[in-house]
Design a protein around this motif. Structure first.
Motif, mmCIF file in Angstrom:
data_model
loop_
_atom_site.group_PDB
_atom_site.id
_atom_site.type_symbol
_atom_site.label_atom_id
_atom_site.label_comp_id
_atom_site.label_asym_id
_atom_site.label_seq_id
_atom_site.Cartn_x
_atom_site.Cartn_y
_atom_site.Cartn_z
ATOM 1 N N VAL B 4 25.975 76.716 41.629
ATOM 2 C CA VAL B 4 26.084 75.635 42.596
ATOM 3 C C VAL B 4 26.950 74.539 41.976
ATOM 4 O O VAL B 4 26.671 74.088 40.858
ATOM 5 C CB VAL B 4 24.695 75.084 42.962
ATOM 6 C CG1 VAL B 4 24.830 73.897 43.904
ATOM 7 C CG2 VAL B 4 23.831 76.180 43.579
ATOM 8 N N SER B 5 27.984 74.146 42.696
ATOM 9 C CA SER B 5 28.913 73.151 42.177
ATOM 10 C C SER B 5 28.754 71.831 42.920
ATOM 11 O O SER B 5 28.744 71.815 44.161
ATOM 12 C CB SER B 5 30.348 73.664 42.344
ATOM 13 O OG SER B 5 31.277 72.685 41.949
ATOM 14 N N GLN B 6 28.633 70.736 42.183
ATOM 15 C CA GLN B 6 28.510 69.425 42.803
ATOM 16 C C GLN B 6 29.614 68.504 42.282
ATOM 17 O O GLN B 6 29.897 68.465 41.087
ATOM 18 C CB GLN B 6 27.150 68.803 42.466
ATOM 19 C CG GLN B 6 25.996 69.491 43.161
ATOM 20 C CD GLN B 6 24.704 68.710 43.017
ATOM 21 O OE1 GLN B 6 23.778 69.156 42.343
ATOM 22 N NE2 GLN B 6 24.636 67.538 43.655
ATOM 23 N N THR B 7 30.212 67.789 43.233
ATOM 24 C CA THR B 7 31.245 66.821 42.860
ATOM 25 C C THR B 7 31.061 65.525 43.631
ATOM 26 O O THR B 7 30.585 65.546 44.776
ATOM 27 C CB THR B 7 32.650 67.374 43.153
ATOM 28 O OG1 THR B 7 32.722 67.787 44.527
ATOM 29 C CG2 THR B 7 32.984 68.539 42.241
ATOM 30 N N ARG B 22 29.388 65.904 47.393
ATOM 31 C CA ARG B 22 29.677 67.251 47.876
ATOM 32 C C ARG B 22 28.897 68.305 47.117
ATOM 33 O O ARG B 22 28.693 68.184 45.898
ATOM 34 C CB ARG B 22 31.176 67.522 47.741
ATOM 35 C CG ARG B 22 31.619 68.932 48.110
ATOM 36 C CD ARG B 22 33.083 69.152 47.768
ATOM 37 N NE ARG B 22 33.437 70.562 47.820
ATOM 38 C CZ ARG B 22 34.161 71.116 48.790
ATOM 39 N NH1 ARG B 22 34.611 70.367 49.790
ATOM 40 N NH2 ARG B 22 34.444 72.406 48.776
ATOM 41 N N CYS B 23 28.488 69.359 47.835
ATOM 42 C CA CYS B 23 27.780 70.479 47.228
ATOM 43 C C CYS B 23 28.388 71.787 47.722
ATOM 44 O O CYS B 23 28.497 72.009 48.932
ATOM 45 C CB CYS B 23 26.296 70.441 47.594
ATOM 46 S SG CYS B 23 25.380 71.915 47.064
ATOM 47 N N VAL B 89 20.084 60.446 40.442
ATOM 48 C CA VAL B 89 20.839 61.699 40.390
ATOM 49 C C VAL B 89 20.531 62.479 41.664
ATOM 50 O O VAL B 89 19.360 62.721 41.985
ATOM 51 C CB VAL B 89 20.464 62.535 39.153
ATOM 52 C CG1 VAL B 89 21.179 63.886 39.185
ATOM 53 C CG2 VAL B 89 20.818 61.783 37.874
ATOM 54 N N TYR B 90 21.569 62.854 42.381
ATOM 55 C CA TYR B 90 21.413 63.614 43.616
ATOM 56 C C TYR B 90 21.693 65.083 43.297
ATOM 57 O O TYR B 90 22.783 65.441 42.871
ATOM 58 C CB TYR B 90 22.341 63.070 44.698
ATOM 59 C CG TYR B 90 21.871 61.728 45.186
ATOM 60 C CD1 TYR B 90 22.162 60.570 44.467
ATOM 61 C CD2 TYR B 90 21.091 61.614 46.334
ATOM 62 C CE1 TYR B 90 21.688 59.332 44.889
ATOM 63 C CE2 TYR B 90 20.615 60.383 46.765
ATOM 64 C CZ TYR B 90 20.914 59.253 46.027
ATOM 65 O OH TYR B 90 20.429 58.036 46.436
ATOM 66 N N LEU B 91 20.661 65.894 43.498
ATOM 67 C CA LEU B 91 20.730 67.311 43.156
ATOM 68 C C LEU B 91 20.844 68.155 44.422
ATOM 69 O O LEU B 91 20.150 67.907 45.410
ATOM 70 C CB LEU B 91 19.457 67.736 42.406
ATOM 71 C CG LEU B 91 19.248 67.136 41.023
ATOM 72 C CD1 LEU B 91 17.805 67.344 40.579
ATOM 73 C CD2 LEU B 91 20.200 67.753 40.015
ATOM 74 N N CYS B 92 21.681 69.151 44.358
ATOM 75 C CA CYS B 92 21.805 70.129 45.433
ATOM 76 C C CYS B 92 21.304 71.469 44.907
ATOM 77 O O CYS B 92 21.503 71.800 43.725
ATOM 78 C CB CYS B 92 23.259 70.235 45.878
ATOM 79 S SG CYS B 92 23.572 71.500 47.128
ATOM 80 N N ALA B 93 20.660 72.238 45.751
ATOM 81 C CA ALA B 93 20.181 73.564 45.368
ATOM 82 C C ALA B 93 20.411 74.524 46.517
ATOM 83 O O ALA B 93 20.446 74.123 47.681
ATOM 84 C CB ALA B 93 18.695 73.521 45.016
ATOM 85 N N SER B 94 20.575 75.785 46.187
ATOM 86 C CA SER B 94 20.672 76.804 47.229
ATOM 87 C C SER B 94 19.751 77.966 46.902
ATOM 88 O O SER B 94 19.331 78.138 45.746
ATOM 89 C CB SER B 94 22.119 77.284 47.417
ATOM 90 O OG SER B 94 22.569 78.034 46.295
ATOM 91 N N PHE B 106 19.920 75.209 41.124
ATOM 92 C CA PHE B 106 20.368 73.828 41.236
ATOM 93 C C PHE B 106 21.760 73.648 40.647
ATOM 94 O O PHE B 106 22.143 74.341 39.700
ATOM 95 C CB PHE B 106 19.421 72.894 40.477
ATOM 96 C CG PHE B 106 18.160 72.552 41.220
ATOM 97 C CD1 PHE B 106 17.035 73.353 41.102
ATOM 98 C CD2 PHE B 106 18.089 71.424 42.026
ATOM 99 C CE1 PHE B 106 15.862 73.039 41.785
ATOM 100 C CE2 PHE B 106 16.920 71.093 42.702
ATOM 101 C CZ PHE B 106 15.814 71.904 42.586
ATOM 102 N N GLY B 107 22.478 72.692 41.206
ATOM 103 C CA GLY B 107 23.686 72.216 40.569
ATOM 104 C C GLY B 107 23.346 71.215 39.479
ATOM 105 O O GLY B 107 22.172 70.891 39.267
ATOM 106 N N SER B 108 24.370 70.718 38.804
ATOM 107 C CA SER B 108 24.156 69.754 37.720
ATOM 108 C C SER B 108 23.935 68.338 38.235
ATOM 109 O O SER B 108 23.584 67.452 37.457
ATOM 110 C CB SER B 108 25.356 69.756 36.769
ATOM 111 O OG SER B 108 25.437 70.999 36.117
#
Lengths: 110, 115
Positions: B4-7, B22-23, B89-94, B106-108
């Motif tokens: 998972v990539s977060q920017t 963005r996720c 910290v805003y975390l995205c997961a799939s 999870f992304g970083s």
């Protein structure tokens, strides 16, 4: 009010020692997951437990789900510095979301 | 991608400004989640997408927060009129599926600082 209480919040031990951390709740969960998180990174899934009383082993880590599916424990045998991190438990209640505890910060001193 | 990539990984913004996070989830993962993690706390649920639709947005703290996933893949979390209390910290997961204990990847995270 935290749905999942993790204890102890902080634990520092010497390399080679054993440790156990706990995740407790008054609520029942359909599954419970353990994650490890390192600084600047997202949580990384270690294990998912689903059945009450279930025990899962991941190398030197042993995870147990309580019979009533309300609590869990993580036991680390012969801890190594690489085990250092924040251990998060997270419970699923069938509503497509996870409720996380605050975590157990474990530091293993070489 | 493999994960998972977060920017961006870090974002500093002034109070009152608008930000977008963005996720990019793992290919084929239909379930996507946004969580927020404050210092010393575990991640806190914000919103869950199944495909393109927001299946559960009950964790969004107020109407300044909004998220979209128009094509069922990439998601954007949007915060209007940022406040210092939004710093976290805003975390995205799939996940392959929202049910059955599949576990999340999870992304970083994006570390948001509102000054």
């Amino acid at each position: 009010t935290q749905l999942l209480e993790q204890s102890p919040q902080f634990l520092s031990i010497q390399e080679g020692e054993n440790l156990t951390v706990y995740c407790n709740s008054s609520s029942v969960f359909s599954s419970l997951q353990w994650y490890r998180q390192e600084p600047g990174e997202g949580p990384v899934l270690l294990v998912t437990v689903v059945t009450g009383g279930e025990v899962k082993k991941l190398k030197r880590l042993t995870f147990q789900f309580g019979d009533a599916r309300k609590d869990s424990s993580l036991h680390i045998t012969a801890a190594q510095p690489g085990d250092t991190g924040l251990y998060l438990c997270a419970g699923e209640q069938g509503n497509n979301r996870l409720a996380f505890g605050k975590g157990n910060q474990v530091v293993v001193i070489p | 991608g493999a994960g998972v990539s977060q920017t961006p990984s870090n974002k500093v913004t002034e109070k009152g400004k608008y930000v977008e996070l963005r996720c990019d989830p793992i290919s084929g993962h239909t379930a996507l989640y946004w969580y927020r993690q404050s210092l010393g706390q575990g991640p806190e649920f914000l919103i869950y997408f199944q495909g393109t639709g927001a299946a559960d947005d009950s964790g969004l703290p107020n109407d300044r927060f909004f998220a979209v996933r128009p094509e069922g893949s990439v998601s954007t979390l949007k915060i209007q009129r940022t406040e210092r209390g939004d710093s976290a910290v805003y975390l995205c997961a799939s996940s392959l599926s929202p049910q059955g204990g599949y576990g999340y990847t999870f992304g970083s995270g994006t570390r948001l600082t509102v000054v």
